[in-house]
Design a protein around this motif. Structure first.
Motif, PDB file in Angstrom:
ATOM      1  N   GLY A 159       1.579   7.553   2.975  1.00  0.00           N
ATOM      2  CA  GLY A 159       0.180   7.949   3.016  1.00  0.00           C
ATOM      3  C   GLY A 159      -0.036   9.280   2.315  1.00  0.00           C
ATOM      4  O   GLY A 159       0.911   9.937   1.888  1.00  0.00           O
ATOM      5  N   TRP A 189      -0.490  -4.939   7.446  1.00  0.00           N
ATOM      6  CA  TRP A 189      -1.139  -3.646   7.577  1.00  0.00           C
ATOM      7  C   TRP A 189      -2.564  -3.817   8.099  1.00  0.00           C
ATOM      8  O   TRP A 189      -3.290  -4.729   7.679  1.00  0.00           O
ATOM      9  CB  TRP A 189      -1.188  -2.946   6.218  1.00  0.00           C
ATOM     10  CG  TRP A 189       0.168  -2.574   5.702  1.00  0.00           C
ATOM     11  CD1 TRP A 189       0.992  -3.320   4.907  1.00  0.00           C
ATOM     12  CD2 TRP A 189       0.863  -1.352   5.951  1.00  0.00           C
ATOM     13  NE1 TRP A 189       2.151  -2.643   4.663  1.00  0.00           N
ATOM     14  CE2 TRP A 189       2.099  -1.435   5.286  1.00  0.00           C
ATOM     15  CE3 TRP A 189       0.560  -0.192   6.676  1.00  0.00           C
ATOM     16  CZ2 TRP A 189       3.039  -0.400   5.313  1.00  0.00           C
ATOM     17  CZ3 TRP A 189       1.487   0.841   6.692  1.00  0.00           C
ATOM     18  CH2 TRP A 189       2.710   0.726   6.024  1.00  0.00           C
ATOM     19  N   LEU A 231       2.283   2.199   0.392  1.00  0.00           N
ATOM     20  CA  LEU A 231       2.727   2.384   1.766  1.00  0.00           C
ATOM     21  C   LEU A 231       3.956   1.520   2.024  1.00  0.00           C
ATOM     22  O   LEU A 231       4.055   0.401   1.511  1.00  0.00           O
ATOM     23  CB  LEU A 231       1.621   1.987   2.755  1.00  0.00           C
ATOM     24  CG  LEU A 231       0.275   2.686   2.606  1.00  0.00           C
ATOM     25  CD1 LEU A 231      -0.676   2.211   3.703  1.00  0.00           C
ATOM     26  CD2 LEU A 231       0.422   4.179   2.647  1.00  0.00           C
ATOM     27  N   GLU A 279       6.658   4.183   9.178  1.00  0.00           N
ATOM     28  CA  GLU A 279       5.768   4.112   8.019  1.00  0.00           C
ATOM     29  C   GLU A 279       5.944   5.333   7.134  1.00  0.00           C
ATOM     30  O   GLU A 279       6.283   6.408   7.604  1.00  0.00           O
ATOM     31  CB  GLU A 279       4.305   4.037   8.484  1.00  0.00           C
ATOM     32  CG  GLU A 279       4.012   2.855   9.381  1.00  0.00           C
ATOM     33  CD  GLU A 279       2.980   3.165  10.425  1.00  0.00           C
ATOM     34  OE1 GLU A 279       2.239   2.255  10.831  1.00  0.00           O
ATOM     35  OE2 GLU A 279       2.912   4.338  10.856  1.00  0.00           O
ATOM     36  N   TYR A 338      -3.755   3.939   8.374  1.00  0.00           N
ATOM     37  CA  TYR A 338      -3.175   2.614   8.130  1.00  0.00           C
ATOM     38  C   TYR A 338      -2.002   2.396   9.081  1.00  0.00           C
ATOM     39  O   TYR A 338      -1.101   3.241   9.173  1.00  0.00           O
ATOM     40  CB  TYR A 338      -2.731   2.501   6.675  1.00  0.00           C
ATOM     41  CG  TYR A 338      -3.881   2.298   5.731  1.00  0.00           C
ATOM     42  CD1 TYR A 338      -4.806   3.318   5.504  1.00  0.00           C
ATOM     43  CD2 TYR A 338      -4.085   1.087   5.080  1.00  0.00           C
ATOM     44  CE1 TYR A 338      -5.888   3.143   4.656  1.00  0.00           C
ATOM     45  CE2 TYR A 338      -5.162   0.894   4.220  1.00  0.00           C
ATOM     46  CZ  TYR A 338      -6.061   1.928   4.022  1.00  0.00           C
ATOM     47  OH  TYR A 338      -7.131   1.739   3.171  1.00  0.00           O
ATOM     48  N   VAL A 355      -4.461   7.767   5.062  1.00  0.00           N
ATOM     49  CA  VAL A 355      -4.787   7.618   3.648  1.00  0.00           C
ATOM     50  C   VAL A 355      -6.185   8.188   3.445  1.00  0.00           C
ATOM     51  O   VAL A 355      -7.138   7.738   4.086  1.00  0.00           O
ATOM     52  CB  VAL A 355      -4.740   6.146   3.205  1.00  0.00           C
ATOM     53  CG1 VAL A 355      -5.286   5.988   1.782  1.00  0.00           C
ATOM     54  CG2 VAL A 355      -3.312   5.617   3.277  1.00  0.00           C
ATOM     55  N   THR A 357      -0.359   5.980   9.395  1.00  0.00           N
ATOM     56  CA  THR A 357      -0.257   6.976   8.335  1.00  0.00           C
ATOM     57  C   THR A 357      -1.639   7.150   7.703  1.00  0.00           C
ATOM     58  O   THR A 357      -2.336   6.165   7.446  1.00  0.00           O
ATOM     59  CB  THR A 357       0.795   6.555   7.285  1.00  0.00           C
ATOM     60  OG1 THR A 357       0.935   7.587   6.300  1.00  0.00           O
ATOM     61  CG2 THR A 357       0.432   5.258   6.578  1.00  0.00           C
TER      62      THR A 357
END
Length: 126
Positions: free
Chosen positions: A9, A36, A20, A6, A96, A122, A120
């Motif tokens: 973020g 996701w 993303l 990934e 995420y 956010v 990741t």
């Protein structure tokens, strides 16, 4: 071993945008579903958006009209899924996770394998 990687973020102000991305390389098959999920502190993991090989997509009610999911599959070499997030709100703050599902039929039996990325962060904050 399948690995989902990934990226994208970060920290953004309310009303801002982030994109993303998640990719899986080195595999010789295509996923049936890619999507996701997210998990905010103290809450359970929840679906954000998924895209299926049938070209149908599902979004959480809270992100409809703001988020858009897209997938790319080229020659079975790389499966990628992107999540464009616009008009971000503080309540979108979460980790995420990329998710991918492979469903096959072996000897007449359905087999479903699910893969997860490491997540990741956010953060939407002013």
């Amino acid at each position: 071993q399948v690995q989902l990687e990934e990226s994208g973020g970060g920290l953004v102000q309310p009303g801002g945008s982030l994109r993303l991305s998640c990719g899986a390389s080195g595999i010789d098959f295509m996923f049936n579903v890619m999507g996701w999920y997210r998990q905010a502190p103290g809450k359970e993991r929840e679906l954000v958006a998924v895209s299926r090989s049938s070209r149908t997509k599902t979004y959480a009610e809270s992100v409809k009209g703001r988020f858009s999911i897209s997938t790319i599959s080229r020659d079975n070499d790389k499966n990628m899924v992107h999540l464009q997030m616009n008009s971000l709100k503080t309540e979108d703050t979460a980790v995420y996770y990329c998710n991918a599902v492979r469903a096959v039929v072996v000897d007449g039996r359905a087999q479903r394998t699910e893969y997860w990325g490491q997540g990741t962060q956010v953060t939407v904050s002013s």
